[in-house]
Scaffold this active site. Structure first.
Site, PDB file in Angstrom:
ATOM      1  N   PRO A  92       0.785  -1.231   0.000  1.00  0.00           N
ATOM      2  CA  PRO A  92       0.000   0.000   0.000  1.00  0.00           C
ATOM      3  C   PRO A  92       0.824   1.291   0.000  1.00  0.00           C
ATOM      4  O   PRO A  92       1.869   1.383   0.642  1.00  0.00           O
ATOM      5  CB  PRO A  92      -0.834  -0.090   1.286  1.00  0.00           C
ATOM      6  CG  PRO A  92      -0.211  -1.161   2.094  1.00  0.00           C
ATOM      7  CD  PRO A  92       0.472  -2.087   1.149  1.00  0.00           C
ATOM      8  N   ASN A  93       0.285   2.248  -0.732  1.00  0.00           N
ATOM      9  CA  ASN A  93       0.792   3.627  -0.812  1.00  0.00           C
ATOM     10  C   ASN A  93       2.051   3.794  -1.668  1.00  0.00           C
ATOM     11  O   ASN A  93       2.496   4.924  -1.885  1.00  0.00           O
ATOM     12  CB  ASN A  93       1.022   4.216   0.599  1.00  0.00           C
ATOM     13  CG  ASN A  93      -0.253   4.237   1.417  1.00  0.00           C
ATOM     14  OD1 ASN A  93      -1.264   4.761   0.960  1.00  0.00           O
ATOM     15  ND2 ASN A  93      -0.235   3.644   2.606  1.00  0.00           N
ATOM     16  N   ARG A 132       4.628  11.254  -2.105  1.00  0.00           N
ATOM     17  CA  ARG A 132       4.471  10.776  -0.738  1.00  0.00           C
ATOM     18  C   ARG A 132       5.740  11.040   0.072  1.00  0.00           C
ATOM     19  O   ARG A 132       6.796  10.468  -0.218  1.00  0.00           O
ATOM     20  CB  ARG A 132       4.223   9.267  -0.791  1.00  0.00           C
ATOM     21  CG  ARG A 132       4.150   8.625   0.551  1.00  0.00           C
ATOM     22  CD  ARG A 132       4.194   7.111   0.446  1.00  0.00           C
ATOM     23  NE  ARG A 132       4.013   6.537   1.765  1.00  0.00           N
ATOM     24  CZ  ARG A 132       4.279   5.287   2.078  1.00  0.00           C
ATOM     25  NH1 ARG A 132       4.714   4.450   1.148  1.00  0.00           N
ATOM     26  NH2 ARG A 132       4.101   4.864   3.298  1.00  0.00           N
ATOM     27  N   ARG A 187      13.433   4.514  12.148  1.00  0.00           N
ATOM     28  CA  ARG A 187      12.236   5.357  12.171  1.00  0.00           C
ATOM     29  C   ARG A 187      11.387   5.058  13.425  1.00  0.00           C
ATOM     30  O   ARG A 187      11.921   4.642  14.438  1.00  0.00           O
ATOM     31  CB  ARG A 187      11.464   5.148  10.865  1.00  0.00           C
ATOM     32  CG  ARG A 187      12.308   5.533   9.637  1.00  0.00           C
ATOM     33  CD  ARG A 187      11.542   5.316   8.347  1.00  0.00           C
ATOM     34  NE  ARG A 187      10.347   6.148   8.291  1.00  0.00           N
ATOM     35  CZ  ARG A 187       9.343   5.921   7.437  1.00  0.00           C
ATOM     36  NH1 ARG A 187       9.411   4.905   6.585  1.00  0.00           N
ATOM     37  NH2 ARG A 187       8.298   6.722   7.438  1.00  0.00           N
ATOM     38  N   ALA A 234       3.382  -0.965   4.708  1.00  0.00           N
ATOM     39  CA  ALA A 234       2.917  -1.015   6.103  1.00  0.00           C
ATOM     40  C   ALA A 234       2.510  -2.427   6.537  1.00  0.00           C
ATOM     41  O   ALA A 234       2.558  -2.748   7.731  1.00  0.00           O
ATOM     42  CB  ALA A 234       1.769  -0.036   6.308  1.00  0.00           C
ATOM     43  N   ASN A 259       8.174  -5.461  -1.404  1.00  0.00           N
ATOM     44  CA  ASN A 259       8.098  -4.373  -0.427  1.00  0.00           C
ATOM     45  C   ASN A 259       6.671  -4.413   0.143  1.00  0.00           C
ATOM     46  O   ASN A 259       5.740  -3.898  -0.488  1.00  0.00           O
ATOM     47  CB  ASN A 259       8.383  -3.015  -1.061  1.00  0.00           C
ATOM     48  CG  ASN A 259       8.442  -1.905  -0.008  1.00  0.00           C
ATOM     49  OD1 ASN A 259       7.942  -2.081   1.110  1.00  0.00           O
ATOM     50  ND2 ASN A 259       9.024  -0.778  -0.349  1.00  0.00           N
ATOM     51  N   GLU A 284      12.865  -9.316   0.932  1.00  0.00           N
ATOM     52  CA  GLU A 284      12.068  -8.196   1.455  1.00  0.00           C
ATOM     53  C   GLU A 284      12.890  -6.921   1.272  1.00  0.00           C
ATOM     54  O   GLU A 284      14.068  -6.885   1.642  1.00  0.00           O
ATOM     55  CB  GLU A 284      11.796  -8.436   2.947  1.00  0.00           C
ATOM     56  CG  GLU A 284      11.068  -7.291   3.636  1.00  0.00           C
ATOM     57  CD  GLU A 284      10.991  -7.493   5.161  1.00  0.00           C
ATOM     58  OE1 GLU A 284      11.357  -8.592   5.653  1.00  0.00           O
ATOM     59  OE2 GLU A 284      10.591  -6.535   5.837  1.00  0.00           O
ATOM     60  N   TYR A 313      10.983   9.185   1.241  1.00  0.00           N
ATOM     61  CA  TYR A 313      10.994   8.195   0.153  1.00  0.00           C
ATOM     62  C   TYR A 313      11.628   8.705  -1.140  1.00  0.00           C
ATOM     63  O   TYR A 313      11.746   7.944  -2.100  1.00  0.00           O
ATOM     64  CB  TYR A 313       9.562   7.698  -0.105  1.00  0.00           C
ATOM     65  CG  TYR A 313       8.960   7.004   1.101  1.00  0.00           C
ATOM     66  CD1 TYR A 313       9.470   5.777   1.542  1.00  0.00           C
ATOM     67  CD2 TYR A 313       7.919   7.579   1.822  1.00  0.00           C
ATOM     68  CE1 TYR A 313       8.953   5.145   2.658  1.00  0.00           C
ATOM     69  CE2 TYR A 313       7.383   6.949   2.938  1.00  0.00           C
ATOM     70  CZ  TYR A 313       7.901   5.741   3.356  1.00  0.00           C
ATOM     71  OH  TYR A 313       7.389   5.111   4.459  1.00  0.00           O
ATOM     72  N   HIS A 334      12.964  -2.468   1.522  1.00  0.00           N
ATOM     73  CA  HIS A 334      12.370  -1.205   1.962  1.00  0.00           C
ATOM     74  C   HIS A 334      13.208  -0.055   1.428  1.00  0.00           C
ATOM     75  O   HIS A 334      14.441  -0.135   1.414  1.00  0.00           O
ATOM     76  CB  HIS A 334      12.305  -1.135   3.490  1.00  0.00           C
ATOM     77  CG  HIS A 334      11.435  -2.201   4.062  1.00  0.00           C
ATOM     78  ND1 HIS A 334      10.060  -2.125   4.056  1.00  0.00           N
ATOM     79  CD2 HIS A 334      11.746  -3.403   4.604  1.00  0.00           C
ATOM     80  CE1 HIS A 334       9.557  -3.215   4.590  1.00  0.00           C
ATOM     81  NE2 HIS A 334      10.559  -4.018   4.924  1.00  0.00           N
TER      82      HIS A 334
HETATM   83  C1  DQA Z   1       8.403   1.098   3.567  1.00  0.00           C
HETATM   84  C2  DQA Z   1       8.549   1.312   5.075  1.00  0.00           C
HETATM   85  C3  DQA Z   1       7.231   1.038   5.785  1.00  0.00           C
HETATM   86  O1  DQA Z   1       7.377   1.274   7.177  1.00  0.00           O
HETATM   87  C4  DQA Z   1       6.154   1.960   5.266  1.00  0.00           C
HETATM   88  O2  DQA Z   1       4.906   1.654   5.864  1.00  0.00           O
HETATM   89  C5  DQA Z   1       6.062   1.967   3.781  1.00  0.00           C
HETATM   90  C6  DQA Z   1       7.282   1.947   2.988  1.00  0.00           C
HETATM   91  C7  DQA Z   1       9.698   1.469   2.805  1.00  0.00           C
HETATM   92  O3  DQA Z   1       9.813   1.063   1.658  1.00  0.00           O
HETATM   93  O4  DQA Z   1      10.547   2.185   3.346  1.00  0.00           O
HETATM   94  O5  DQA Z   1       4.966   2.096   3.221  1.00  0.00           O
HETATM   95  O6  DQA Z   1       8.137  -0.268   3.307  1.00  0.00           O
END
Ligand code: DQA
Length: 142
Positions: free
Chosen positions: A10-11, A18, A107, A77, A74, A98, A23, A100
């Site tokens: 998501p997102n 964002r 964080r 959340a 990825n 995985e 990011y 990020h």
């Molecule tokens: C994320 C880190 C997560 O904590 C966050 O909720 C994201 C992006 C990252 O790529 O840094 O949506 O996965």
């Protein structure tokens, strides 16, 4: 040519607008191009997908497990609380890295836990979009 899925939670479609301080300024379209180009240089056929839906992401993980397709994931959340995503990752039949963009360990406290990491092959965090490049290198070689 080996098929690899790059799956985004998501997102992540909102990259570029964002929280750019966290990011970066590159967009989701830039991420897709970067992954496809990296794939080409490694001899991989990379398919990049993004969803805001936990159910859809789990469906894609089932598809990867059934087809023995390596994954760069990825979970966004979902990383921090989705036991359903974790259980789907645990069914994997090929390497799954995985990734990020940010470094969740640096964080907020709730981001320090990944319920996915223990069932992934490995994790790459904190290198911006380069985390995906490193993740693709890892699945290409292992
Ligand atoms: C994320 C880190 C997560 O904590 C966050 O909720 C994201 C992006 C990252 O790529 O840094 O949506 O996965």
């Amino acid at each position: 040519m080996t098929l690899v899925y790059v799956l985004n939670g998501p997102n992540l479609s909102r990259l570029g607008t964002r929280e750019p301080d966290v990011y970066g300024a590159e967009t989701y379209a830039d991420l897709v191009t970067l992954c496809e180009e990296t794939g080409r240089s490694l001899g991989l056929k990379v398919e990049v997908r993004q969803t805001d839906s936990e159910a859809e992401l789990i469906g894609w993980l089932h598809e990867a497990a059934d087809g023995r397709v390596p994954v760069v994931l990825n979970p966004a959340a979902f990383t921090h609380y989705s036991y359903a995503v974790r259980d789907a990752v645990a069914m994997r039949t090929a390497p799954l890295v995985e990734v990020h963009i940010s470094n969740p360990a640096a964080r907020e406290e709730f981001r320090h836990t990944s319920v996915v990491s223990a069932v992934a092959s490995g994790t790459v965090t904190g290198f911006g979009l380069r985390s995906y490049v490193l993740g693709l290198h890892a699945v290409a070689t292992g």
